[in-house]
Design a protein around this motif. Structure first.
Motif, PDB file in Angstrom:
ATOM      1  N   LYS A  55      14.848  -0.229  -1.940  1.00  0.00           N
ATOM      2  CA  LYS A  55      15.215  -0.545  -0.560  1.00  0.00           C
ATOM      3  C   LYS A  55      14.259   0.138   0.420  1.00  0.00           C
ATOM      4  O   LYS A  55      13.829  -0.466   1.410  1.00  0.00           O
ATOM      5  N   THR A  56      13.908   1.399   0.131  1.00  0.00           N
ATOM      6  CA  THR A  56      12.964   2.111   0.995  1.00  0.00           C
ATOM      7  C   THR A  56      11.602   1.424   1.002  1.00  0.00           C
ATOM      8  O   THR A  56      10.972   1.256   2.051  1.00  0.00           O
ATOM      9  N   VAL A  57      11.146   1.005  -0.179  1.00  0.00           N
ATOM     10  CA  VAL A  57       9.852   0.323  -0.278  1.00  0.00           C
ATOM     11  C   VAL A  57       9.900  -1.026   0.445  1.00  0.00           C
ATOM     12  O   VAL A  57       8.981  -1.371   1.209  1.00  0.00           O
ATOM     13  N   TYR A  58      10.974  -1.766   0.220  1.00  0.00           N
ATOM     14  CA  TYR A  58      11.137  -3.072   0.860  1.00  0.00           C
ATOM     15  C   TYR A  58      11.100  -2.936   2.384  1.00  0.00           C
ATOM     16  O   TYR A  58      10.406  -3.687   3.079  1.00  0.00           O
ATOM     17  N   ASP A  59      11.823  -1.962   2.902  1.00  0.00           N
ATOM     18  CA  ASP A  59      11.882  -1.763   4.348  1.00  0.00           C
ATOM     19  C   ASP A  59      10.534  -1.325   4.927  1.00  0.00           C
ATOM     20  O   ASP A  59      10.259  -1.536   6.111  1.00  0.00           O
ATOM     21  N   ALA A  60       9.696  -0.697   4.095  1.00  0.00           N
ATOM     22  CA  ALA A  60       8.384  -0.243   4.566  1.00  0.00           C
ATOM     23  C   ALA A  60       7.363  -1.370   4.644  1.00  0.00           C
ATOM     24  O   ALA A  60       6.298  -1.207   5.255  1.00  0.00           O
ATOM     25  N   MET A  61       7.663  -2.500   4.035  1.00  0.00           N
ATOM     26  CA  MET A  61       6.714  -3.607   3.980  1.00  0.00           C
ATOM     27  C   MET A  61       6.945  -4.607   5.112  1.00  0.00           C
ATOM     28  O   MET A  61       8.083  -4.870   5.508  1.00  0.00           O
ATOM     29  N   SER A  94       5.534  -1.384   7.908  1.00  0.00           N
ATOM     30  CA  SER A  94       4.175  -0.908   8.187  1.00  0.00           C
ATOM     31  C   SER A  94       3.109  -1.440   7.237  1.00  0.00           C
ATOM     32  O   SER A  94       1.932  -1.469   7.587  1.00  0.00           O
ATOM     33  N   ALA A  95       3.486  -1.839   6.027  1.00  0.00           N
ATOM     34  CA  ALA A  95       2.488  -2.119   4.982  1.00  0.00           C
ATOM     35  C   ALA A  95       2.254  -3.608   4.758  1.00  0.00           C
ATOM     36  O   ALA A  95       3.189  -4.406   4.718  1.00  0.00           O
ATOM     37  N   ASP A  96       0.975  -3.946   4.576  1.00  0.00           N
ATOM     38  CA  ASP A  96       0.588  -5.295   4.138  1.00  0.00           C
ATOM     39  C   ASP A  96       0.497  -5.367   2.619  1.00  0.00           C
ATOM     40  O   ASP A  96       0.552  -6.456   2.040  1.00  0.00           O
ATOM     41  N   PHE A  97       0.319  -4.191   1.995  1.00  0.00           N
ATOM     42  CA  PHE A  97      -0.005  -4.134   0.564  1.00  0.00           C
ATOM     43  C   PHE A  97       0.531  -2.816   0.015  1.00  0.00           C
ATOM     44  O   PHE A  97       0.336  -1.757   0.621  1.00  0.00           O
ATOM     45  N   VAL A  98       1.200  -2.868  -1.127  1.00  0.00           N
ATOM     46  CA  VAL A  98       1.729  -1.663  -1.775  1.00  0.00           C
ATOM     47  C   VAL A  98       1.277  -1.641  -3.230  1.00  0.00           C
ATOM     48  O   VAL A  98       1.311  -2.665  -3.918  1.00  0.00           O
ATOM     49  N   MET A  99       0.843  -0.475  -3.674  1.00  0.00           N
ATOM     50  CA  MET A  99       0.484  -0.281  -5.079  1.00  0.00           C
ATOM     51  C   MET A  99       1.508   0.647  -5.728  1.00  0.00           C
ATOM     52  O   MET A  99       1.779   1.741  -5.213  1.00  0.00           O
ATOM     53  N   LEU A 100       2.077   0.185  -6.847  1.00  0.00           N
ATOM     54  CA  LEU A 100       3.029   0.996  -7.617  1.00  0.00           C
ATOM     55  C   LEU A 100       2.553   0.985  -9.067  1.00  0.00           C
ATOM     56  O   LEU A 100       2.869   0.094  -9.847  1.00  0.00           O
TER      57      LEU A 100
END
Length: 252
Positions: free
Chosen positions: A163-169, A131-137
């Protein structure tokens, strides 16, 4: 005909700097907005949001995930930047999402239709896939190594979180990772427990192992006066820690 072509090329070159401005202007306008909370504005000097977002490449229309973002610091800036065609989804661990923070975020969300929040237990993050084009951590990856009976945080595996973050991108999406620098050490969990810092080499290795491609780093938030010997919440160094900024991409 040659004169016409040259004239057209000259006009295109003259127009180029003007065309590039909209990528910068929305960020500056968002940072200057009177709608931002006063407490968050106070953090700008140490966080340098305009330079950070320029380095990471936030653009209008992007779908964003802001991890650990219930304090609204980044979403107050990113929501106006991505605009009505974009969206900012904040994820916050239930262990950190206290009633005061929830009330403040709900008021913010009500005024910003392109913002939403999901809160799940730290050990069970839930994010929409692809879903995401861009993630801020920002300043929280080290917490995936943390364990706290007081705050109800069990021992976790950082690889599961990633893995959860990767799959969301989406393929080609970018994630910006900012964290407090720890000196090289042999026990990441003990270092996080004592200092709430993490060795940048550990972060880079974790993300590469999870499938991310390292794009680059920035020294915007580095502070050579910080010798990494103090807990990040110590008043002597709080808000002035030595921090790294890494940019990773999910391969296409």
């Amino acid at each position: 005909m040659r004169r016409i072509k040259l004239a057209a090329l000259s006009l295109a070159l003259l127009a180029a700097p003007i065309a590039a401005k909209p990528a910068v202007q929305p960020v500056a306008a968002a940072i200057a907005s009177p709608a931002r909370s006063a407490d968050n504005v106070k953090l700008d000097e140490s966080r340098k949001p305009a330079a950070v977002l320029s380095f990471l490449g936030l653009r209008p229309g992007m779908k964003v995930i802001d991890l650990f973002g219930a304090n609204r610091y980044w979403s107050e800036i990113m929501a106006p930047v991505v605009g009505p065609k974009g969206h900012v989804l904040v994820w916050e661990p239930t262990q950190f999402y206290k009633p005061d923070a929830k009330a403040a975020f709900e008021a913010f969300e009500a005024k910003n239709p392109n913002v939403s929040i999901v809160s799940t237990p730290f050990e069970s993050p839930s994010l929409p896939r692809n879903s995401a084009d861009f993630v801020m951590l920002n300043l929280n990856y080290h917490d995936t190594y943390w364990q706290s009976e007081k705050y109800g945080i069990p021992k976790m595996e950082p690889s599961a979180f990633l893995k959860t973050v990767y799959d969301a991108m989406k393929p080609g999406a970018v994630i910006g990772v900012i964290d407090h620098v720890a000196s090289p050490n042999t026990d990441t969990r003990a270092t996080v427990e004592k200092y709430h810092r993490i060795d940048p080499a550990v972060v880079k290795a974790d993300f590469k192992r999870a499938g991310f491609v390292f794009v680059g780093s920035s020294d915007l938030l580095r502070n050579p006066a910080d010798d990494h010997s103090l807990l990040v919440f110590n008043p002597k160094i709080r808000g002035k820690t030595d921090r790294f900024i890494f940019k990773f991409k999910k391969p296409r």
